[in-house]
Design an enzyme around this catalytic site. Structure first.
Site, PDB file in Angstrom:
ATOM      1  N   GLN A   1      -3.838   3.546   4.131  1.00  0.00           N
ATOM      2  CA  GLN A   1      -4.408   2.404   3.429  1.00  0.00           C
ATOM      3  C   GLN A   1      -4.162   1.117   4.216  1.00  0.00           C
ATOM      4  O   GLN A   1      -3.269   1.053   5.048  1.00  0.00           O
ATOM      5  CB  GLN A   1      -3.801   2.288   2.027  1.00  0.00           C
ATOM      6  CG  GLN A   1      -4.165   3.441   1.109  1.00  0.00           C
ATOM      7  CD  GLN A   1      -3.466   3.348  -0.236  1.00  0.00           C
ATOM      8  OE1 GLN A   1      -2.250   3.161  -0.310  1.00  0.00           O
ATOM      9  NE2 GLN A   1      -4.223   3.482  -1.306  1.00  0.00           N
TER      10      GLN A   1
ATOM     11  N   VAL B   1       0.864  -1.182   0.000  1.00  0.00           N
ATOM     12  CA  VAL B   1       0.000   0.000   0.000  1.00  0.00           C
ATOM     13  C   VAL B   1       0.899   1.230   0.000  1.00  0.00           C
ATOM     14  O   VAL B   1       2.006   1.209   0.556  1.00  0.00           O
ATOM     15  CB  VAL B   1      -0.961   0.034   1.204  1.00  0.00           C
ATOM     16  CG1 VAL B   1      -2.024  -1.046   1.077  1.00  0.00           C
ATOM     17  CG2 VAL B   1      -0.212  -0.113   2.518  1.00  0.00           C
ATOM     18  N   SER B   2       0.427   2.301  -0.626  1.00  0.00           N
ATOM     19  CA  SER B   2       1.262   3.485  -0.826  1.00  0.00           C
ATOM     20  C   SER B   2       1.334   4.394   0.392  1.00  0.00           C
ATOM     21  O   SER B   2       2.341   5.051   0.630  1.00  0.00           O
ATOM     22  CB  SER B   2       0.745   4.294  -2.029  1.00  0.00           C
ATOM     23  OG  SER B   2       0.775   3.510  -3.193  1.00  0.00           O
ATOM     24  N   THR B   3       0.234   4.481   1.154  1.00  0.00           N
ATOM     25  CA  THR B   3       0.194   5.390   2.302  1.00  0.00           C
ATOM     26  C   THR B   3      -0.165   4.629   3.563  1.00  0.00           C
ATOM     27  O   THR B   3      -0.743   3.545   3.521  1.00  0.00           O
ATOM     28  CB  THR B   3      -0.844   6.505   2.090  1.00  0.00           C
ATOM     29  OG1 THR B   3      -2.175   5.939   2.121  1.00  0.00           O
ATOM     30  CG2 THR B   3      -0.633   7.202   0.749  1.00  0.00           C
TER      31      THR B   3
END
Length: 201
Positions: A24, A19-21
């Protein structure tokens, strides 16, 4: 009847989730990889796909052996760009490693799925040619503009275009470029913005 594909491989099933952040969640990816009976799952949490180095992905690549299968929930969880994804799939093929993306129904353990390797190999070659061609065009344009007045830049437009090519092809990172020219990484970022190649890089 299972909604997930049958994976017929002689080696292990190694899952990868990202997940990018930090906001998330990995839950959906974890559940899907658990349902497919992965032997191990490597994760990157809060790591952007644009990062050239991801700890979880790096560990996965080191753990791979011929006959293994790399399994992801979605294609965009693995590659940070079309070129990066294509390069990874070509590496998998060269290593004798299968690839499965659950959401897109890609499964190279099947005869039909092996075509995916050839398609991505062609995409990688085409993308590299476009990057090199665009870099040369940018260099020609920069030379045609000649010298600029005022305070000299730490990185010229030509150097920025070459840096863009190296980054886009995965040969160097922005930090590598900064170290090579003895400048701060932010200087590299500004040079890429000036050269109007930020999106492609």
């Amino acid at each position: 009847m299972s909604v997930w594909p049958q994976i017929d491989c002689s080696g292990r099933r190694l899952g990868y989730a990202r997940v990018s952040t930090k906001d998330q969640k990995l839950r959906m990816q974890r559940e899907a990889l658990k349902a497919i009976d992965c032997d191990m799952v490597f994760e990157d949490f809060g790591v952007s796909g644009s990062k050239s180095s991801r700890p979880g992905l790096d560990k996965l690549m080191k753990a791979l052996r011929p006959g293994d299968s790399v399994i992801v929930f979605k294609l965009d969880r693995l590659g940070r760009s079309v070129l990066h994804l294509s390069d990874l799939l070509v590496r998998f093929q060269d290593m004798g490693v299968h690839f499965v993306s659950l959401s897109e129904g890609i499964n190279t353990t099947t005869p039909g799925g092996k075509l995916v390797f050839h398609i991505f190999s062609a995409v990688a070659e085409f993308t590299r040619e476009i990057i090199v061609e665009n870099t040369h065009a940018g260099l020609d344009a920069a030379r045609a503009k000649g010298k600029r007045l005022g305070r000299p830049r730490k990185l010229s437009i030509e150097q920025a275009m070459i840096a863009h090519q190296m980054i886009a092809l995965g040969k160097l990172t922005a930090n590598d470029i900064a170290a090579r020219y003895d400048v701060h990484p932010r200087t590299v970022d500004r040079a890429l913005d000036r050269a109007d190649v930020r999106e492609a890089a």
